[in-house]
Design an enzyme around this catalytic site. Structure first.
Site, PDB file in Angstrom:
ATOM      1  N   CYS A  70      48.166  41.528  39.336  1.00 47.59           N
ATOM      2  CA  CYS A  70      46.722  42.081  39.234  1.00 47.59           C
ATOM      3  C   CYS A  70      46.418  43.087  40.220  1.00 47.59           C
ATOM      4  CB  CYS A  70      45.836  41.094  39.108  1.00 47.59           C
ATOM      5  SG  CYS A  70      45.341  40.276  40.698  1.00 47.59           S
ATOM      6  N   CYS A 120      49.958  38.469  47.975  1.00 44.13           N
ATOM      7  CA  CYS A 120      50.353  37.077  47.556  1.00 44.13           C
ATOM      8  C   CYS A 120      51.582  36.571  47.503  1.00 44.13           C
ATOM      9  CB  CYS A 120      49.588  36.967  46.235  1.00 44.13           C
ATOM     10  SG  CYS A 120      50.372  37.922  44.731  1.00 44.13           S
ATOM     11  N   CYS A 140      36.459  45.479  34.632  1.00 45.17           N
ATOM     12  CA  CYS A 140      35.376  45.782  34.360  1.00 45.17           C
ATOM     13  C   CYS A 140      35.043  47.353  33.873  1.00 45.17           C
ATOM     14  CB  CYS A 140      34.650  45.618  35.601  1.00 45.17           C
ATOM     15  SG  CYS A 140      34.262  43.872  35.952  1.00 45.17           S
ATOM     16  N   ASN A 165      60.536  38.607  47.826  1.00 43.58           N
ATOM     17  CA  ASN A 165      59.967  37.449  47.340  1.00 43.58           C
ATOM     18  C   ASN A 165      59.417  37.474  45.908  1.00 43.58           C
ATOM     19  OD1 ASN A 165      59.676  34.618  48.116  1.00 43.58           O
ATOM     20  ND2 ASN A 165      57.563  35.177  48.472  1.00 43.58           N
ATOM     21  N   ALA A 212      57.458  47.100  36.365  1.00 38.57           N
ATOM     22  CA  ALA A 212      56.446  46.472  37.268  1.00 38.57           C
ATOM     23  C   ALA A 212      55.315  47.579  37.811  1.00 38.57           C
ATOM     24  CB  ALA A 212      57.224  45.792  38.721  1.00 38.57           C
ATOM     25  N   GLU A 220      27.252  43.919  25.750  1.00 37.57           N
ATOM     26  CA  GLU A 220      28.278  43.325  24.780  1.00 37.57           C
ATOM     27  C   GLU A 220      28.483  44.229  23.569  1.00 37.57           C
ATOM     28  OE1 GLU A 220      27.173  38.770  24.348  1.00 37.57           O
ATOM     29  OE2 GLU A 220      25.366  39.905  23.881  1.00 37.57           O
TER      30      GLU A 220
END
Length: 1370
Positions: free
Chosen positions: A77, A102, A179, A300, A377, A1302
């Site tokens: 993300c 992360c 968003c 990693n 990626a 909405e």
């Protein structure tokens, strides 16, 4: 192993010395929980402070650098993006690159400098221009992704101070925003571009405005003569200049350390894992000989997610990033040799330089590799992942294997036994995840040869999303043609994604040698490929027929590409039809551009009155600097514990035993909580449907919470939860789909029905009758911040504070009180802000809060709950899948006389809000169409899936979708453009009535519709599309437009109330509190604008601290697009009360200042605190009569979208979208346009990309960003125009405005219908009918398989393998 090494690196200019670094710790957790750092700038003249870290107890109160966010934990993300700087020995300079914190292990950062968002600027010192511009351009809504966006752009500017738009697109390719819709982020960042290098002037011309805003981009502007229409959402003047002297320098100490070239290996020891980082190749070979099973790591990116998310344990890791030979790049006469530890970004840069400098014929293979690398990626992962790791992962969906094999790459491997070269082909991969390398061998480098003059090379891939997604199928192909002829000398074809390993169709490659490259070869090749490539129906990931079709499609593209190039050389007499050529051009990902317009406020409005003006989000600067705090950013409470849920692994079963003994024996585990620990009630009745916090005797879905582990650290709780043994006895029945629920008659009550006219009679008399159905899949919220909270017992009177990410604090308070058996007045919920909500943080977060509060009550300590992304997706449910079955009577002119529609939704195992969602679907079924005879029935199906819940639109997108499908299918059968049929059926009368008899005026809707079609140049573009389609066989375009009528507010009247508390302090500052929660929609900003208008004080004097149940009790949820309507009125009411109290003082001393009036009021004992209340409309529906005032008012709009599809792959490109939206008189046009754009892009995901996959056993398999794809920057329409309807007023709401959160989601359906129109054009080429089924979302698979041709026919004939499907349509 030797004694532990000392880890030395820098964070934001501060030296970090870690004497006991744990190899399992990643940078993200280190930054957020352990790094006690300050933010002062490091200049060359400053002394470098030393910070030494010993092993820290997780309970110590140590603030962290929480600007770096935890969004997914798997590099999917970009929320955790930081910049890493190193001195490169090869390049002899400092290199800066982004990484995902992360995944980045701290022990691999020796001699590196890390810069986080806090390190580049702050509101306390000085903003960095990147931070300022994303904020001022309204590029931050919920703000959770903003620090990652900032760091991606900042790193780009460190490397290239004047980037191109393509540079920006690539830099942000690894960052997800849920968003904004991305456009305002781009608007802020494009101001750094050089005008000459971009298709856009980058705001450099046109009187300070962008060329796009001045109508220079070819869109049809109708505002040029209207002086009160503006296209400027943020001023370009007074922006901070980019100042390199503001940047942190690379620490000189690290330069010295790197240049010393110390040959000592590094050793790090953790409790469970050890890591060795050799610096010499010989040492590595010794390690590999001694520890052959120890994984070698650099970035990693493969091992990390397996260890972090899947619990894979490796006691020893070997980090090879310090060995020079593994990072070397050597160019030779015949090609390049790339060290196995070279990052994919390094490989890409080397190949780009080669393509620019070398002759074209020698770089065909390099260009094919580049084409793959550009989509592989995101930028951060390419910076971390290595070519060696990509290839030796032996995952066929990693694209490099197929194209590298096709171009005849060679692997150089070394061991203590010597060296050898291995050809990169299918024999290298022995099984999924396994290669033919011997256990003691190390991949040293990869040789990538240059292409030869008569070699033709291409690479292909197809994924769920064009970028930042694993491919479903990839291919690399190379043919060598005998010089001067059309005869095949050799052929290399490799496919990934059609089996467990890389597949080479050997017979095909062999049989085609010696044949002329012509039409007969194509026919034979397809025949051989059909037999050669065996795609099992049980293939991992499913989609077997689609994958097989891509095998043929990719080869067909390759065949045409080679024919074209041979024709240019004069050795082929095959004339490719001109209409075929567009198939050879891959879709280009573009940075979205467009216009945004709104009506300026009246000139009579005072300049100090902010209402109606674009105003930056209240927290934008804090979000851009990382200072904005979310629940998991709050510092640890002393003695704080962590909770992790244990969930059911069975869909329907009796719990026979729960054994936590093994978990309780693990280090750090404090307790396990379950139903027996709930002091109050574990079960509540929700409209006569029981719902349990903890499952007691029976589980009803996979993912239901059985118990929870409480431990001293997150990791301890997570590991222990895996050790809790739950035994089950399976029960029947068990089913998951709507169809199976119908068979079992498994429904929730109540069932709904609304009818007007005589539907049955009208169906009998209609000229034509159509019966059909449409299925619409569900959707995961994928808010960037996962659900969670901190529950803090206060130690007296059973008081408890909860710092929680919820849209409905009062409901959370109620449920916690019920679970603890205490009154609500002792429970206080605090909500600072949410990192996105979209309806998903109303119901489920209350249950999680109750469970966490039970744990806090039992232990007497604060307990933190933070769901991991996979658990969040598994536990919390999402948007309801719907099945709409309809029978329609219509006339040949497209008018619809009658429609009978039955809606079925998949509610899951508990009711949740499913009945209310079904209500909204039925109440919106008419959309903007006056169908005289209309009947809607709604049934919520009860299945054994996790309960679905509220999601932005709340049933509206599903209800509207079925009706628009009706209009589309009627148009097709009448041979009319769908927009003509929509137009002829639209409500027109000034006093119209919905099918449930609510009066409304459709004038604004019709205006939106007409203006949208005009702005979109609909008629001209429709003709252009028809011409395009007639001239292109394998690419087709479609265009679609829909109107919308969307009800705002809750149909349950009691939910429409709003409350506030406004306090004025003696210094004149104002504190506003209200019942709404800030989740990115800007409710706080609008409330401040409203207070500023009434109190006549600047916005800077008004502050909103948080939403708190102790200040404003019993608040309604922030939902239904009604937040600003409710709390805005309440804030206005409170402020007006205060002004009435101050009025006599103002009249008595009119020349006094605001502060003086306030001071006088205090000394005269006039209250400076007031509550405000808004009762709201008395909405209600009498379902027995099928009528009522369901909504406060309606928001209207219209949208037109154009798409282009690739008929051979199913890929599509969103070319252009135009939206005209009626928001009344906008309180804040920038926020409202942002809501329109963000909602639309979420709809893009709903209708075209986002696909939830459940196994036949009811297990959600899409549980993270690697499996579940939300729209990325590449999915936003290349031209994206949003216009707010001028001269519109809404007398019902605050300052004549309208709710907007909405409605825009539904506009994503225009892409669905445009795709369907394009598919119909493709089917005509085959002589097929233009009526065909297409369910939502219209994924690449569905598009391709609907464009039936000879290749799909070949793919569909395979019948091998078991019949069990990979996933089911729930």
């Amino acid at each position: 192993m030797s004694s532990p090494s000392e880890l030395i690196f820098f964070i934001n200019g501060k030296k970090v010395v870690e004497k006991n670094a744990d190899p399992e710790e990643v940078l993200l957790s280190f930054l957020r929980r352990r790094a006690l750092l300050t933010f002062e700038k490091l200049n060359s003249n400053e002394v470098i402070p030393l910070l030494t870290f010993e092993k820290l107890n997780s309970n110590e109160d140590i603030p962290g650098l929480t600007g770096t966010k935890n969004g997914c934990g798997s590099g999917g993300c970009g929320a955790c993006t930081v910049m890493v700087s190193r001195y490169s020995q090869h390049q002899e300079r400092v290199v800066h690159y982004t990484v995902n914190a992360c995944l980045q292990q701290i022990v691999t950062l020796h001699c590196a400098a890390v810069v986080t968002v806090e390190g580049i600027g702050s509101t306390k010192t000085k903003l960095h221009p990147v931070q300022e511009r994303i904020a001022k351009a309204h590029g931050s809504q919920c703000g959770f992704c903003t620090p990652g966006m900032v760091m991606s752009m900042y790193t780009l500017l460190r490397n290239k101070p004047q980037p191109s738009m393509e540079d920006i697109r690539e830099a942000l390719g690894g960052n997800i925003c849920r968003c904004t819709g991305y456009r305002p982020i781009i608007d802020g960042f494009k101001t750094f571009c050089e005008s000459e290098t971009s298709a856009c002037c980058q705001n450099g011309g046109g009187g300070g405005r962008c060329c796009m805003e001045n109508g220079m981009n070819g869109s049809n502007s109708i505002d040029s003569e209207e002086s009160d229409i503006s296209e400027e959402l943020f001023p370009m003047d007074d922006l901070l200049p980019l100042d390199p002297s503001q940047d942190l320098i690379f620490p000189p100490e690290l330069l010295i350390m790197e240049k010393k070239l110390s040959g000592d290996a590094l050793y790090f020891q953790g409790q469970r894992v050890n890591l060795v980082a050799p610096s010499e190749l010989s040492h590595l070979m010794e390690l590999k000989a001694k520890h052959p099973s120890a994984p070698l790591i650099v970035g990693n990116t493969t091992i990390g997610p397996k260890m972090l998310l899947k619990g894979v344990h490796h006691p020893l890791l070997v980090y090879v990033g310090r060995i020079p030979e593994l990072s070397a790049v050597t160019w030779g006469e015949n090609g390049v040799t790339v060290g196995a530890a070279c990052s994919l970004s390094t490989l890409k840069e080397e190949l780009e330089r080669a393509v620019a400098e070398m002759e074209e014929a020698r770089t065909r293979g390099y260009r094919a590799l580049l084409q793959t690398l550009q989509c592989l990626a995101g930028k951060q992962l390419r910076n971390m992942a290595t070519i060696g790791g990509n290839l030796l992962s032996a995952n066929p969906t990693y694209d490099l294997s197929s194209v590298s094999a096709a171009v005849d790459c060679t692997l150089h491997v070394v061991s203590k036994d010597g060296t050898r070269d291995i050809p990169l082909n299918e024999k290298l991969f022995t099984a999924f995840g396994k290669t033919a390398l011997r256990p003691n061998e190390v991949l040293l480098s990869i040789n990538i040869p240059c292409s030869k003059p008569w070699e033709f090379v291409a690479a292909y891939r197809q994924a769920q999303r064009r970028e930042f997604a694993f491919s479903l199928v990839n291919a690399g192909m190379k043919v060598v043609i005998r010089e001067g002829t059309d005869i095949v000398e050799s052929l290399n074809i490799y496919y990934g994604g059609v089996g467990p390993t890389l597949v080479r169709p050997g017979r095909t490659c062999q049989q085609l040698v010696g044949r002329p490259w012509g039409e007969n070869l194509l026919t034979e090749a397809c025949h051989f490929l059909k037999e050669d490539v065996d795609v099992s129906s049980s293939i991992h990931g499913g989609k077997a027929e689609y994958r097989k079709s891509l095998v043929f499609s990719f080869f067909f593209k390759f065949y045409m590409q080679v024919v074209l190039e041979m024709g240019e050389r004069g050795v082929s007499d095959i004339d490719l039809p001109l209409e075929y050529l567009s198939a050879l051009k891959p879709f280009k990902n573009e940075v979205p551009q467009g216009q945004q317009s709104y009506q300026l406020v009246s000139e009579a409005q005072p300049s100090v009155d902010p209402v109606g003006r674009p105003s930056m989000h209240q927290s934008a600067f804090q979000q851009a600097t990382g200072e904005a705090k979310y629940y998991d950013d709050l510092p640890p409470v002393k003695g704080e514990l962590f909770i992790f849920m244990v969930t059911s692994t069975r869909a329907h079963a009796k719990i026979t035993n729960v054994d936590p003994s093994e978990a309780l024996e693990m280090p750090g585990v404090v307790t396990v909580v379950s139903a027996g620990d709930v002091p109050g009630s574990n079960c509540r009745l929700w409209f006569n449907n029981p719902e349990e916090l903890f499952a007691t005797e029976e589980v009803f879905c996979v993912g239901q919470i059985v118990c929870a582990v409480v431990a001293e650290s997150r990791e301890q709780a997570r590991r222990a939860a895996q050790k809790v043994q739950v035994t089950y006895q399976d029960l029947q029945p068990v089913f998951f789909t709507i169809e199976d629920a119908i068979k079992h008659k498994s429904y929730f009550e109540p069932k709904r029905k609304v009818e007007r006219g005589d539907v049955d009679e009208a169906l009998k008399t209609a000229e034509r009758v159509l019966e059909d159905e449409i299925y619409m899949g569900g959707q995961e919220h994928f808010y960037m911040e996962t659900q969670g909270l901190i529950a803090v017992p206060r130690g007296e009177n059973e008081e408890m504070d909860l710092f929680v990410s919820t849209q409905h604090a009062a409901f959370t308070q109620d449920l916690v009180g019920m679970a603890l058996g205490i009154e609500s007045n002792k429970i206080t919920c605090h909500v600072k802000r949410l990192g996105g909500g979209f309806g998903g943080k109303v119901m489920k977060i209350a249950c999680l809060s109750a469970i966490t509060a039970v744990a806090a009550h039992k232990t007497g300590k604060a307990v933190r709950c933070c769901l991991e992304r996979g658990d969040d997706m598994l536990i919390t449910g999402g948007r309801h899948p719907f099945l709409g079955k309809y029978k329609v009577g219509y006339n040949s002119d497209g008018t619809i006389e009658a429609a009978d529609i039955i809606y079925y939704s998949n509610g899951g195992c508990t009711l949740d809000e499913s009945s209310f969602i079904m209500d909204k679907a039925i109440l919106h079924m008419d959309n903007g169409y006056k169908i005289p005879n209309l009947r809607g029935r709604g049934v919520v199906c009860k299945t054994y899936l996790p309960s679905n819940t509220a999601f932005r639109g709340f049933g509206g997108p599903q209800g509207l979708m079925v009706m628009e499908s009706v209009l589309h299918e009627v148009a097709v059968r009448c041979g009319l453009p769908p927009e003509k049929v929509r137009d002829v059926n639209m409500y027109r009368e000034e006093q119209s009535y919905t099918h449930y008899k609510q009066p409304f005026c459709p004038t604004s809707m019709v205006r939106c519709w007409d203006e949208c079609l005009e702005r979109a140049d609909y008629e001209d573009r429709l003709r252009a599309i028809q011409l395009f389609n007639s001239s292109n066989r394998w690419k087709k375009r479609g265009i679609a437009a829909v109107p919308q009528k969307f009800g705002v507010g809750f149909s349950k009247g009691f939910c429409n109330q709003g409350a506030s508390l406004v306090n004025i302090f003696k210094d004149g500052s104002v504190l506003v509190t209200h019942g709404g929660t800030e989740m990115g929609q800007g409710i706080h900003t609008k409330a401040i604008q409203i207070a500023s208008r009434v109190l006549k004080v600047p916005m800077s004097s008004i502050f909103i601290k948080e939403t708190c149940t102790g200040n404003v009790p019993n608040a309604a949820p922030s939902a239904a697009s009604f937040g600003t309507d409710a709390v805005g009125m309440a804030v206005k009411d409170a402020c007006e009360k205060l002004m009435r109290r101050l009025k006599p003082l103002m009249e008595e001393n009119p020349k006094n200042t605001w502060k003086q009036w306030v001071s006088d009021a205090f000394f005269q004992k006039i209250s400076l605190s007031a509550t405000g209340f808004f009762m709201g409309p008395a909405t209600n529906v009498d379902w027995e009569k099928g009528e009522g005032q369901a909504y406060y008012y309606f928001t209207y709009g219209a949208c037109c979208s154009e798409v282009e599809i690739d008929c051979l792959t199913g890929d599509h490109k969103n070319i252009r979208t135009d939206i005209v939206m009626d928001v009344g008189k906008s309180i804040n046009p920038a926020l409202d346009i942002g809501q329109v754009e963000g909602g639309f892009v979420q709809g893009v995901g709903l209708y075209t990309i986002e696909e939830l996959q459940f196994s036949p056993d009811g297990v959600l398999m899409t549980r993270g960003p690697s499996q579940y794809k939300v729209p990325a920057l590449c999915d936003v329409p290349a031209e994206f125009n949003v216009h707010l309807l001028a001269d519109s007023e809404n007398p019902h709401a605050i300052y004549l405005s309208k709710g907007i959160g909405e409605p825009p989601v539904f506009f994503g359906s225009t892409l669905f219908f445009a795709i369907k129109a394009a598919i119909a054009e493709a089917r005509k080429e085959k002589g097929l009918g233009d009526t065909f089924p297409l369910s939502s979302p219209a994924t690449a698979e569905k598009i391709r398989m609907a464009c039936q041709d000879q290749f799909t026919e070949m793919a569909s004939s395979q019948t091998n393998g078991p019949a069990t499907p990979w996933c089911i349509q729930v």
